[in-house]
Enzyme design. Structure first.
Site, PDB file in Angstrom:
ATOM      1  N   TYR A 117       3.905   5.305  11.627  1.00  0.00           N
ATOM      2  CA  TYR A 117       4.229   3.906  11.901  1.00  0.00           C
ATOM      3  C   TYR A 117       5.150   3.242  10.888  1.00  0.00           C
ATOM      4  CZ  TYR A 117       0.130   3.440   8.825  1.00  0.00           C
ATOM      5  OH  TYR A 117      -0.758   3.554   7.787  1.00  0.00           O
ATOM      6  N   HIS A 167      -3.512   4.450   4.580  1.00  0.00           N
ATOM      7  CA  HIS A 167      -4.602   3.473   4.666  1.00  0.00           C
ATOM      8  C   HIS A 167      -5.876   4.083   4.091  1.00  0.00           C
ATOM      9  CE1 HIS A 167      -7.415   0.548   6.161  1.00  0.00           C
ATOM     10  NE2 HIS A 167      -8.058   1.514   6.787  1.00  0.00           N
ATOM     11  N   ARG A 216       0.872  -1.173   0.000  1.00  0.00           N
ATOM     12  CA  ARG A 216       0.000   0.000   0.000  1.00  0.00           C
ATOM     13  C   ARG A 216       0.909   1.223   0.000  1.00  0.00           C
ATOM     14  NH1 ARG A 216      -2.145   0.779   5.486  1.00  0.00           N
ATOM     15  NH2 ARG A 216      -0.753   2.557   5.448  1.00  0.00           N
TER      16      ARG A 216
HETATM   17  C1  TPP Z   1     -14.379  -5.869  11.827  1.00  0.00           C
HETATM   18  C2  TPP Z   1     -13.615  -4.622  11.559  1.00  0.00           C
HETATM   19  N1  TPP Z   1     -12.715  -4.196  12.454  1.00  0.00           N
HETATM   20  C3  TPP Z   1     -12.035  -3.043  12.262  1.00  0.00           C
HETATM   21  C4  TPP Z   1     -12.216  -2.300  11.138  1.00  0.00           C
HETATM   22  C5  TPP Z   1     -11.467  -0.985  10.928  1.00  0.00           C
HETATM   23  N2  TPP Z   1     -10.519  -1.148   9.826  1.00  0.00           N
HETATM   24  C6  TPP Z   1     -10.829  -0.745   8.583  1.00  0.00           C
HETATM   25  S1  TPP Z   1      -9.643  -1.163   7.484  1.00  0.00           S
HETATM   26  C7  TPP Z   1      -8.701  -1.891   8.671  1.00  0.00           C
HETATM   27  C8  TPP Z   1      -7.400  -2.546   8.294  1.00  0.00           C
HETATM   28  C9  TPP Z   1      -7.586  -3.575   7.243  1.00  0.00           C
HETATM   29  O1  TPP Z   1      -6.368  -4.129   6.891  1.00  0.00           O
HETATM   30  P1  TPP Z   1      -6.274  -5.172   5.706  1.00  0.00           P
HETATM   31  O2  TPP Z   1      -7.220  -6.295   5.940  1.00  0.00           O
HETATM   32  O3  TPP Z   1      -4.839  -5.524   5.574  1.00  0.00           O
HETATM   33  O4  TPP Z   1      -6.770  -4.405   4.407  1.00  0.00           O
HETATM   34  P2  TPP Z   1      -6.167  -3.100   3.737  1.00  0.00           P
HETATM   35  O5  TPP Z   1      -6.884  -1.938   4.325  1.00  0.00           O
HETATM   36  O6  TPP Z   1      -4.707  -3.078   4.022  1.00  0.00           O
HETATM   37  O7  TPP Z   1      -6.462  -3.226   2.294  1.00  0.00           O
HETATM   38  C10 TPP Z   1      -9.313  -1.786   9.912  1.00  0.00           C
HETATM   39  C11 TPP Z   1      -8.736  -2.292  11.173  1.00  0.00           C
HETATM   40  C12 TPP Z   1     -13.174  -2.775  10.219  1.00  0.00           C
HETATM   41  N3  TPP Z   1     -13.452  -2.121   9.090  1.00  0.00           N
HETATM   42  N4  TPP Z   1     -13.849  -3.936  10.460  1.00  0.00           N
END
Ligand code: TPP
Ligand code: TPP
Ligand code: MG
Ligand code: MG
Lengths: 366, 324, 366, 324
Positions: free
Chosen positions: C275, C266, C262
């Site tokens: 971080y 985020h 990425r």
């Molecule tokens: C159940 C849940 N917990 C927390 C969140 C908040 N949140 C949104 S994106 C994210 C990180 C996701 O990481 P990843 O699965 O690696 O996907 P990326 O965003 O890197 O594409 C979090 C913790 C959420 N959307 N859903």
């Protein structure tokens, strides 16, 4: 799959009672120790039979038999140190027995007279629990607490400790179980995941939960998995001892799949003839966890008929005791339960209790 | 006496709790290096270390379930759920494990654990980031539920929740995170499970908590200009409810309006209305009215101003109550 | 781990733009096809940049950038048949673009003017969704529906179909994701689990979610996992094509771990400097998914500067269009939402709506 | 007209639905070869095959989540949750996915899905096997919630739930599973979301559903002997509530008692009480009373007789209402 599995797992005593060599694992106990395990298995089976009978007589509402799983339970339990924490599911009567839990305390919950009526700290033995897979996460948390207490991976092996948590084959499908694997792996938590694969989750065969041997699940989460002959009390003890030592040393979690069989019904409410044939049961009867040890020890001369007779007598006496314990359990009084909701009971609950007590008393007056 | 935002007040409260008791731990997603997506835990990992301020894998059930284990192991974990709408994967652990351990053990094992829940709308967020799930928890025996409306309450209540022997769901109104208020860090705080009359009045009682206290106070000011004397109560504690404060007020005013963001049906307002009519039947001059989110999932945020109770809707209900 | 990983994964075009041989996988397209993929990646990046800029200007409330993940998205999307079902997460703008979803429809949800404003059946592209891991189970269910429709493993390959579902590295820790693996494996569901391991879940590095490469998770559930260079559009397409064909054929699920990065925040609310260091970003910049294809095709002579200029012009025109689309999105009217709760709207909801409308009108009158 | 137990009625209703529409599927733990732990699905796998009567892996979230996918794929899944207390691992799927799909898609995608929930106490079971979680679902917009009290309603309502375009949580009172009743399989059933006056009366309205209807009817008989004319309403539908039937009755009797097994605080009785006092304020002669489970987790079953509302507690409330 069962056949392939048989080649795949750790076995130290075969169904005929012959010792088997294994490159990685060996039993550290003496034949006398083994006789003690035999006794524990026999008494576990007796306790289970008594409880099943008590259910038939209406003294218990329900009973989940441990019949057939005595080696997995007694063997693993023998490897557990007093300072290790045990987190059972609901069928670990043999573990409780070896641990020295007063088995009476296990009966109340099935009688309906109690929730779970012992202090988990007394014997470092957590409360029996019902939500499938729900207790694995707290097991990992208990391990994380030990890490923070400095009780994991320290220089003095005796000051180190670990958690062992029991669950079934069906439980492996639950999200919480897999999250437990993630957390334990990520934090290197000192947890032994002890899965009794008894081939069935009520009516569902293991193949519905996993197309491949369960112990392999662990590798995908980055920690070792081992399949052990769950009807071999020596192998169960040896593998569990190794895994607990790893955990205490700070080397992280292990998944043990104890390959065994639920010889009885899922619970006394269940009718296994609806979903499985008697040939399967017969095949597993030939691998009975108790008979093989008996055969071995008789051959070794460690035990004899007299020893067995004494054990039978002890068993009878305990049976009588457990029956008496069960019917003598105190009846629950709802009035006691309002201050078992919170450690700091809100005022309104006490009022609600008082109203209840007054209401109930109004019938007695009348 | 210092002036600070609720975020800073929570941070200070957590810091004080961590410093006071080595058994206090924090856990959650992104709470370490990032300091949480709202920065509530900013700096705490640097100060107390990664063993006490734990970045958890991305799994809410795992976060709550392992925290429960740590609580049983003698710690006092405070977990952060990143947003209200993401608490649901942890429901099973919260409802069947955390809330029940004391009961299941016949009162032998208590669970001193706090579940921090940034909640509520008004921040222009996407789905799941604006919800008010307090009723689910308040309907669950074994859980306590509180909500802070001001920096001062946030500072004190978080510390009280941490010292509570029972599991506490701690609701933090996101829309108030950046509003400033006075915090007296030397004060003796009022008990955690007590409601506060934040504006006395004699004509009608308005009950709210968390993010809704502010529009109620604003409505009270407007109403005062129209000669209506509104009493505003900040509930602070949702489970248990502080019946005394609520019922005493309504017994006196004879009228009540409950205000919350969650949908009306089976929201906490239902319980409050039910209790008031049970216990103040003859005192009531008008039905207890509810000003709440509508009975739908949270809408797209460009429509949230219409969805959320605000000054006008509170005033409208006050007027309807007085006119009844 | 990244280093070890680099040896471990499927790569068909290296960062310098050289084609690489792989024993199991090869790119089935022509250089002209590859030029089309390049175009899609460039336009995806442009769309993402526009949306990011729109957020800065306050026209969007939030935006999750796809910057750096174009190859994973475009490459996998190229392998998907019209009859396959795509289940995205919230960052799959490139997949949407290739699929022909009107990108305007993706903007409303981030603007706050809509929930998710397109019909998933239009392009066989499910709704963007937010609960991490929550959509994987329904993906498996969609696959189970295809099985029941007779659309899996039939004799005519063109009549078969599959599901591809997108999620991140962080999502793999969720119970629901692992339950999805259980169900897909147990039922042999035609599902490709496409994990974009972009190294971060907000501020959490992949090592917190898994100590071992993620693709290996699959083996523990009894189906194959493959790690692919997620910045290599050829490799992503080739591996996805293989996995989808397996699924359609009835051979069950596959986990693909697209190893990528990425490059942006985020979301626009995030500050990655809190971080992670800039050296990491620099290292990944050198592996940019677009540059390597450009280099290769320029060298091949498939494209030239004129082609790139035309693309830049197309990109500018689209950029303008997307900006206009965004600001022109209709404002939501709360009054519309009462009959979007239930297909059969209860009477009380309509009354509640009418009361709201009357209440709102009372201000206009005044 | 046939006489059968509720288990048989459900079985017959499911069979008819499976036969009528090839898109109807069943899924759940042990529902195939075993026919479910209560035998509700007995024989259906043999009759309709394992592709339509699916034994699922042991994971409730997985069961509900994959069923949602099948619903989106054009099927009408009916899932069985083995016991009330085991629905919580599926909360996230039910609340954030199943309930929201229609809303999230602007009404483009509906979810015709039934979640069967054997619920309630009175069967001498261990923890988690005697619970009444309906309020959690009734507080969730996008879900419908109904409860059958008789074999006839079970037979018809399950078929209506299956044909509903919306997700329905279908509550089956375990304690009534083996009681017999008349089922007219040719009748024209009343609408699913309509309450039924099961005993007309003019003095006080008693409202219940599922397993609690029976003690209310018994109480009405005893009360009649004492000259008190109790109206008993079987709600049948909990979400949406049938306001018309409820409010019309209470407007007439002026008194209401709501009876349910779930804990009182924020139970469905709270919502009913809140609505009645809102809409029948002047008609009310007494506060709406609630006879419910106490505010604690379900107790050991040898104490459940004291915990569960019964004839006596209903009568007591009727008397208190009349004496108010
Ligand atoms: C159940 C849940 N917990 C927390 C969140 C908040 N949140 C949104 S994106 C994210 C990180 C996701 O990481 P990843 O699965 O690696 O996907 P990326 O965003 O890197 O594409 C979090 C913790 C959420 N959307 N859903
Ligand atoms: C979450 C949850 N779902 C369903 C049940 C009902 N149930 C009790 S035991 C059981 C089967 C468990 O199988 P397994 O994990 O293999 O353990 P075993 O009983 O064979 O020891 C089920 C489905 C439950 N207790 N918890
Ligand atoms: Mg089993
Ligand atoms: Mg990621």
């Amino acid at each position: 799959m069962a056949a392939a599995a048989d080649e795949d797992f750790v076995q130290l005593l075969d169904p005929a009672g012959n010792r088997v060599e294994h490159p990685d694992f060996s039993y550290s106990g003496s034949d006398t120790d083994l006789a003690a395990s035999l006794r524990d298995m026999v008494l576990t089976r007796r306790f289970d039979a008594e409880a099943t009978a008590l259910q038939r007589k209406g003294e218990l509402g329900l009973w989940p038999p441990s019949l057939g799983q005595e080696a997995a339970q007694v063997g693993s339990a023998k490897a557990i140190a007093d300072t290790d924490r045990i987190v059972p599911s609901y069928r670990e009567h043999g573990v409780a027995w070896v641990r020295g839990v007063d088995l009476k305390a296990l009966l109340g919950v099935f009688r309906g007279s109690a929730m779970v009526d012992y202090h988990p700290d007394d014997k470092n033995f957590n409360l029996y629990t019902w939500v499938i897979g729900g207790h694995l996460l707290l097991s990992v948390g208990l391990g994380m607490a030990m890490q923070r207490d400095g009780r994991v991976g320290g220089p003095d092996p005796d000051a180190n400790s670990a958690v062992i948590t029991y669950f079934g084959d069906g439980a492996t499908s639950q999200g919480d179980v897999n999250e437990s694997f993630v957390f334990a792996s990520s934090f290197g938590a000192p947890v032994v995941f002890f899965c009794q694969n008894n081939q069935w989750a009520i009516s569902e065969p293991i193949a519905l939960q996993s197309k491949i041997p369960l112990y392999r699940r662990a590798a995908g989460f980055g920690f070792p998995g081992v399949r052990v002959d769950g009807n071999d009390v020596l192998a169960c003890e040896a593998v569990t001892r190794w895994a607990l030592e790893r955990a205490r040393r700070g080397d992280g979690p292990t998944l043990i799949e104890a390959y065994t069989y639920r010889m009885g019904a899922h619970t006394t409410s269940d009718d296994p003839t609806k979903y499985r044939g008697s040939d399967e049961l017969d095949a597993w009867r030939a691998k009975d966890p108790i008979e093989r040890v008996k055969a071995y020890l008789l051959r070794q001369g460690t035990i004899d008929q007299r020893w067995l007779d004494d054990l039978a007598a002890e068993s009878d006496a305990l049976g009588e005791q457990w029956r008496a314990d069960c019917v003598g359990l105190p009846e629950p009084d709802l009035a006691q339960w309002w201050d078992r909701v919170y450690a700091e009971t809100p005022h309104a609950l006490l009022t609600q209790r008082d109203d209840f007590v007054a209401y109930r008393a109004s019938f007695e007056e009348a | 006496m210092a002036t600070m935002t609720m975020v800073k007040a929570l941070n200070a409260g957590l810091r004080r709790a961590l410093a006071a008791d080595p058994k206090v731990l924090l856990a959650g997603e992104d709470i370490g290096n990032l300091g949480g997506v709202f920065r509530v835990t900013e700096g705490l990992k640097a100060e107390f270390g990664g063993d006490r301020v734990i970045d958890s894998p991305l799994a809410e059930s795992g976060i709550v379930g392992t925290a429960l284990g740590m609580a049983l192991g003698g710690y006092r974990p405070v977990v952060e759920i990143q947003f209200d709408g993401f608490v649901f994967p942890a429901t099973n652990q919260i409802l069947t494990q955390v809330a029940r351990m004391y009961h299941r053990s016949h009162g032998r094992v208590n669970v001193p654990m706090v579940i921090r829940l940034p909640y509520g709308g008004g921040i222009g967020a996407v789905e799941h980031h604006s919800e008010s799930p307090e009723a689910y928890f308040a309907h669950t025996p074994g859980l306590k539920v509180v909500a802070a409306a001001t920096p001062s309450d946030a500072y004190w209540m978080i510390q009280q929740a941490i010292t509570s022997p029972d599991p506490v769901v701690f609701m933090e109104p996101k829309r108030r995170y950046h509003e400033k208020g006075e915090v007296d860090t030397e004060a003796i705080p009022m008990p955690l499970h007590q409601a506060k009359v934040v504006k006395p009045g004699k004509d009608v009682t308005v009950l709210a908590w968390g993010g809704m206290v502010r529009p109620c106070l604003e409505a009270a000011i407007v109403a005062a200009g129209e000669g209506k004397d509104v009493e505003v109560i900040d509930l602070r504690t949702i489970s248990p409810l502080d019946d005394d404060t609520i019922l005493t007020s309504v017994a006196r005013t004879g009228r009540a309006v409950v205000v919350h963001e969650a949908m009306g049906t089976l929201g906490v307002g239902a319980e409050i209305a039910a209790r008031i009519q049970e216990r103040c039947f003859y005192a009531l001059q008008a039905p207890v009215l509810r000003v709440t989110g509508y009975d739908m999932p949270y809408p797209p945020n460009r429509a949230e101003a219409d969805y959320l109770p605000d000054l006008d809707r509170v005033l409208d209900a006050v007027d309807r109550s007085l006119a009844f």
